[in-house]
Motif scaffolding. Structure first.
Motif, PDB file in Angstrom:
ATOM      1  N   UNK A  77       0.508  -1.495   0.397  1.00  0.00           N
ATOM      2  CA  UNK A  77      -0.392  -0.121  -0.011  1.00  0.00           C
ATOM      3  C   UNK A  77       1.014   1.455  -0.065  1.00  0.00           C
ATOM      4  N   UNK A  78       2.466   0.860  -0.025  1.00  0.00           N
ATOM      5  CA  UNK A  78       3.286   2.195   0.047  1.00  0.00           C
ATOM      6  C   UNK A  78       3.587   2.527   1.609  1.00  0.00           C
ATOM      7  N   UNK A  79       2.825   2.550   2.398  1.00  0.00           N
ATOM      8  CA  UNK A  79       2.690   2.905   3.571  1.00  0.00           C
ATOM      9  C   UNK A  79       4.019   2.341   4.222  1.00  0.00           C
ATOM     10  N   UNK A  80       4.658   1.467   3.449  1.00  0.00           N
ATOM     11  CA  UNK A  80       5.757   1.383   4.778  1.00  0.00           C
ATOM     12  C   UNK A  80       7.042   0.435   3.496  1.00  0.00           C
ATOM     13  N   UNK A  81       8.200   0.921   3.779  1.00  0.00           N
ATOM     14  CA  UNK A  81       9.042   0.987   2.945  1.00  0.00           C
ATOM     15  C   UNK A  81       9.834  -0.481   3.816  1.00  0.00           C
ATOM     16  N   UNK A  82      10.267  -1.604   2.902  1.00  0.00           N
ATOM     17  CA  UNK A  82      10.917  -2.906   3.318  1.00  0.00           C
ATOM     18  C   UNK A  82      12.389  -2.834   2.220  1.00  0.00           C
ATOM     19  N   UNK A  83      13.826  -3.163   3.540  1.00  0.00           N
ATOM     20  CA  UNK A  83      14.838  -3.255   3.002  1.00  0.00           C
ATOM     21  C   UNK A  83      15.162  -4.486   3.661  1.00  0.00           C
ATOM     22  N   UNK A  84      16.916  -4.629   3.488  1.00  0.00           N
ATOM     23  CA  UNK A  84      17.135  -5.987   4.126  1.00  0.00           C
ATOM     24  C   UNK A  84      18.269  -5.472   4.900  1.00  0.00           C
ATOM     25  N   UNK A  85      18.220  -5.361   6.217  1.00  0.00           N
ATOM     26  CA  UNK A  85      19.191  -5.003   7.147  1.00  0.00           C
ATOM     27  C   UNK A  85      20.326  -6.213   7.332  1.00  0.00           C
ATOM     28  N   UNK A  86      20.430  -6.768   6.461  1.00  0.00           N
ATOM     29  CA  UNK A  86      21.305  -8.260   6.907  1.00  0.00           C
ATOM     30  C   UNK A  86      20.316  -9.419   6.219  1.00  0.00           C
ATOM     31  N   UNK A  87      21.402 -10.537   5.936  1.00  0.00           N
ATOM     32  CA  UNK A  87      20.903 -11.717   5.225  1.00  0.00           C
ATOM     33  C   UNK A  87      19.736 -12.552   6.041  1.00  0.00           C
ATOM     34  N   UNK A  88      19.427 -12.452   7.148  1.00  0.00           N
ATOM     35  CA  UNK A  88      18.568 -12.869   7.661  1.00  0.00           C
ATOM     36  C   UNK A  88      17.691 -11.960   7.975  1.00  0.00           C
ATOM     37  N   UNK A  89      17.719 -10.336   8.696  1.00  0.00           N
ATOM     38  CA  UNK A  89      16.917  -9.302   9.209  1.00  0.00           C
ATOM     39  C   UNK A  89      16.791  -8.670   7.786  1.00  0.00           C
ATOM     40  N   UNK A  90      15.072  -8.173   7.644  1.00  0.00           N
ATOM     41  CA  UNK A  90      14.809  -7.408   7.124  1.00  0.00           C
ATOM     42  C   UNK A  90      13.929  -5.563   8.466  1.00  0.00           C
ATOM     43  N   UNK A  91      14.000  -5.035   6.939  1.00  0.00           N
ATOM     44  CA  UNK A  91      13.973  -4.095   8.016  1.00  0.00           C
ATOM     45  C   UNK A  91      12.643  -2.884   7.493  1.00  0.00           C
ATOM     46  N   UNK A  92      12.266  -1.889   7.805  1.00  0.00           N
ATOM     47  CA  UNK A  92      11.285  -1.763   7.893  1.00  0.00           C
ATOM     48  C   UNK A  92      11.213   0.200   7.779  1.00  0.00           C
ATOM     49  N   UNK A  93      10.567   0.351   7.194  1.00  0.00           N
ATOM     50  CA  UNK A  93      10.597   2.120   7.481  1.00  0.00           C
ATOM     51  C   UNK A  93       9.435   2.935   7.187  1.00  0.00           C
ATOM     52  N   UNK A  94       8.727   3.169   7.807  1.00  0.00           N
ATOM     53  CA  UNK A  94       7.164   5.172   7.825  1.00  0.00           C
ATOM     54  C   UNK A  94       7.055   5.467   6.122  1.00  0.00           C
ATOM     55  N   UNK A  95       6.885   5.456   5.557  1.00  0.00           N
ATOM     56  CA  UNK A  95       6.962   6.480   4.270  1.00  0.00           C
ATOM     57  C   UNK A  95       5.878   7.913   4.317  1.00  0.00           C
TER      58      UNK A  95
END
Length: 91
Positions: free
Chosen positions: A53-71
């Motif tokens: 829905x474009x409310x959060x961006x998903x990124x990769x913190x490391x090979x096992x962990x995703x990070x999230x950021x509110x847009x």
């Protein structure tokens, strides 16, 4: 934000409030609030919905962990919701 479930609104709010929002940190915060276990099968599909829905961006913190950021859009939606709620709450 009207089309989000209550759980998705809580996810968005917690993600916005954490310094380092990644899946397990978000899960821990929600488990504290709900006072019960949040299963991965509930958490991650709902996070993916917020990303779609474009409310959060998903990124990769490391090979096992995703990070999230509110847009920016997500922050505007949170603010609009707070303004709407304030019409009905006498705080």
């Amino acid at each position: 934000m009207y089309d989000l479930t209550g759980f998705q609104r809580d996810l968005l709010t917690v993600t916005a409030g954490l310094e380092d929002p990644h899946g397990l940190a978000i899960k821990d915060e929600l488990e504290n609030y709900y006072e019960k276990e949040i299963h991965h099968g509930r958490l991650y599909p709902n996070l993916d919905t917020l990303v779609e829905k474009g409310l959060v961006e998903k990124g990769e913190k490391d090979r096992r962990t995703n990070n999230y950021k509110v847009t920016q859009r997500g922050r505007r939606e949170i603010e609009a919701r707070r303004e709407w709620e304030s019409q009905y709450l006498d705080l």
